[in-house]
Design an enzyme around this catalytic site. Structure first.
Site, PDB file in Angstrom:
ATOM      1  CE  LYS A 112       0.144  -5.768   0.027  1.00  0.00           C
ATOM      2  NZ  LYS A 112      -0.282  -4.855   1.074  1.00  0.00           N
ATOM      3  CE  LYS A 193       2.685  -0.647  -7.011  1.00  0.00           C
ATOM      4  NZ  LYS A 193       2.070  -0.330  -5.827  1.00  0.00           N
ATOM      5  CE  LYS A 196       7.673   2.604   0.305  1.00  0.00           C
ATOM      6  NZ  LYS A 196       6.336   2.108   0.639  1.00  0.00           N
TER       7      LYS A 196
HETATM    8  P1  TYM Z   1       3.031   3.149  -0.305  1.00  0.00           P
HETATM    9  O1  TYM Z   1       3.867   3.114   0.928  1.00  0.00           O
HETATM   10  O2  TYM Z   1       3.042   1.938  -1.160  1.00  0.00           O
HETATM   11  O3  TYM Z   1       3.425   4.360  -1.212  1.00  0.00           O
HETATM   12  C1  TYM Z   1       3.490   5.705  -0.727  1.00  0.00           C
HETATM   13  C2  TYM Z   1       3.003   6.642  -1.807  1.00  0.00           C
HETATM   14  O4  TYM Z   1       3.773   6.482  -2.998  1.00  0.00           O
HETATM   15  C3  TYM Z   1       2.918   6.270  -4.112  1.00  0.00           C
HETATM   16  N1  TYM Z   1       3.582   5.346  -5.059  1.00  0.00           N
HETATM   17  C4  TYM Z   1       3.803   5.608  -6.335  1.00  0.00           C
HETATM   18  N2  TYM Z   1       3.523   6.672  -7.114  1.00  0.00           N
HETATM   19  C5  TYM Z   1       3.913   6.640  -8.405  1.00  0.00           C
HETATM   20  N3  TYM Z   1       4.555   5.585  -8.970  1.00  0.00           N
HETATM   21  C6  TYM Z   1       4.854   4.486  -8.237  1.00  0.00           C
HETATM   22  N4  TYM Z   1       5.497   3.467  -8.781  1.00  0.00           N
HETATM   23  C7  TYM Z   1       4.478   4.467  -6.864  1.00  0.00           C
HETATM   24  N5  TYM Z   1       4.617   3.558  -5.867  1.00  0.00           N
HETATM   25  C8  TYM Z   1       4.057   4.109  -4.773  1.00  0.00           C
HETATM   26  C9  TYM Z   1       1.662   5.641  -3.537  1.00  0.00           C
HETATM   27  O5  TYM Z   1       0.544   5.832  -4.379  1.00  0.00           O
HETATM   28  C10 TYM Z   1       1.534   6.374  -2.219  1.00  0.00           C
HETATM   29  O6  TYM Z   1       0.866   7.599  -2.404  1.00  0.00           O
HETATM   30  N6  TYM Z   1      -1.579   2.211   1.338  1.00  0.00           N
HETATM   31  C11 TYM Z   1      -0.594   3.244   1.203  1.00  0.00           C
HETATM   32  C12 TYM Z   1      -0.223   3.911   2.518  1.00  0.00           C
HETATM   33  C13 TYM Z   1      -1.357   4.526   3.291  1.00  0.00           C
HETATM   34  C14 TYM Z   1      -2.053   5.716   2.948  1.00  0.00           C
HETATM   35  C15 TYM Z   1      -2.961   5.935   4.018  1.00  0.00           C
HETATM   36  C16 TYM Z   1      -2.003   6.580   1.867  1.00  0.00           C
HETATM   37  C17 TYM Z   1      -1.829   4.082   4.485  1.00  0.00           C
HETATM   38  N7  TYM Z   1      -2.812   4.951   4.927  1.00  0.00           N
HETATM   39  C18 TYM Z   1      -3.817   7.043   4.013  1.00  0.00           C
HETATM   40  C19 TYM Z   1      -2.864   7.696   1.864  1.00  0.00           C
HETATM   41  C20 TYM Z   1      -3.772   7.895   2.920  1.00  0.00           C
HETATM   42  C21 TYM Z   1       0.678   2.632   0.638  1.00  0.00           C
HETATM   43  O7  TYM Z   1       0.928   1.465   0.788  1.00  0.00           O
HETATM   44  O8  TYM Z   1       1.522   3.515   0.069  1.00  0.00           O
END
Ligand code: TYM
Length: 328
Positions: A112, A193, A196
């Site tokens: 980032k 990967k 979003k």
């Molecule tokens: P985020 O919003 O990017 O994604 C949410 C969840 O989706 C999973 N994920 C994926 N899994 C498989 N293949 C993919 N291409 C893929 N893209 C996303 C992510 O691993 C995630 O589980 N930092 C985190 C949000 C967060 C969080 C937390 C997670 C904030 N606090 C506490 C767990 C515990 C995030 O940006 O996820």
């Protein structure tokens, strides 16, 4: 008492099948075995600029999607991060025990910060706030996709460092990855990967995409120069389509091989597209029902926050006492 589960998702872009297969499907599946808290992390979203009206709308949309994929508010607490103020309070305390070097090593921070000329310092603190989300509920298990593994390791390090400096305060959580689907790749660029924020309409299948859009995206997915599926030599694009099918249908490795070995890519894509459409159809139907009921989502989010605030406040009090901060 049942062990606690905590996980989070950012209300940015549209939730896609990578989010679902990597994390959300697991959230719904394990919620009855644990005391589960699922969090829409709006404070994480604003580490990069968000249009305020759009962010507001995305939070409600995401809450609707989480209910539609099966999060049951009579068992799990569904919350918006900023409505439980203690997350930010604990994040400050954890910031003070986290060496800068740990944060500079995070691959998401590096990506980032390289992509933008000027970044807010929240981008660097991002994983500390994530640690606070988890540690504040003394969560034992955190179901996520593979891209969050490094952040989870950091959370464990922060918890252990705090515990060794100030005495046993936090549960050190475990990462829970799905066996299939932990890393779903972009349909157009199978080396990256599915994300979003990635540009390009053929990159991700959104959970709310209509069937004809899903079909079009999957039929256009990048494959390789082979004509048909060969499990030994399949490239990243074909492996990704197979993983998507397997994760949605929960087929065994053996069944997958039998069904797809030698299948021409055109037929592979059609089969995968129909499986995705069939799996998303009931989710989309529930989403329409949920969002048609005025006030329902707001009520669920308010009740969730009310339920978890005392847990979060207790942990903050415990951490303050441990650090010698003033607690009347
Ligand atoms: P985020 O919003 O990017 O994604 C949410 C969840 O989706 C999973 N994920 C994926 N899994 C498989 N293949 C993919 N291409 C893929 N893209 C996303 C992510 O691993 C995630 O589980 N930092 C985190 C949000 C967060 C969080 C937390 C997670 C904030 N606090 C506490 C767990 C515990 C995030 O940006 O996820």
């Amino acid at each position: 008492m049942r062990p606690r589960v905590l996980s989070g998702i950012q209300p940015t872009g549209s939730p896609h099948i990578g989010n679902y297969l990597g994390a959300l499907k697991n959230w719904a599946k394990i919620q009855y075995d644990y005391d589960s808290i699922y969090c829409i992390v709006d404070l994480h979203a604003v580490t990069v600029y968000q249009d305020p009206a759009e962010l507001r709308a995305k939070i409600e949309e995401l809450a609707g999607v989480l209910l539609a994929i099966g999060i049951d508010p009579t068992h799990s607490s569904l919350i918006v991060q900023s409505s439980v103020a203690a997350h930010a309070e604990l994040a400050w305390m954890l910031t003070c025990v986290t060496p800068i070097g740990w944060l500079e090593r995070m691959t998401q921070f590096k990506a980032k910060s390289e992509a933008q000329e000027s970044i807010g310092s929240g981008v660097m603190q991002y994983p500390v706030l994530m640690a606070a989300d988890i540690l504040i509920y003394q969560a034992a298990i955190v179901p996520v996709g593979d891209d969050q593994s490094q952040h989870l390791e950091l959370t464990r390090d922060i918890a252990q460092r705090f515990n060794s400096l100030y005495g046993d305060t936090f549960v050190v959580p475990e990462t829970r990855l799905p066996t299939v689907g932990a890393r779903i790749m972009g349909l157009d660029e199978p080396e990256k990967k599915m994300s979003k924020s990635a540009a390009g309409s053929g990159h991700a299948v959104s959970l709310l995409d209509p069937p004809d859009v899903i079909r079009k995206k999957i039929l256009r997915a990048t494959t390789d120069s082979n004509p048909a599926v060969d499990f030994e030599t399949a490239g990243a694009g074909v492996r990704n389509l197979l993983a998507i099918f397997q994760a949605f249908t929960e087929s065994t490795d053996e069944a997958l091989r039998t069904q797809f070995s030698g299948m021409r890519y055109g037929d592979l894509k059609k089969t995968v597209a129909e499986a995705v459409i069939a799996a998303l159809e009931p989710i989309q139907k529930r989403y329409r029902e949920i969002t048609a009921e005025t006030g329902y989502i707001a009520r669920v989010l308010e009740e969730g926050a009310e339920k978890v605030r005392p847990i979060a406040n207790d942990t903050v009090k415990k951490a303050k006492r441990a650090m010698g901060l003033y607690t009347p």
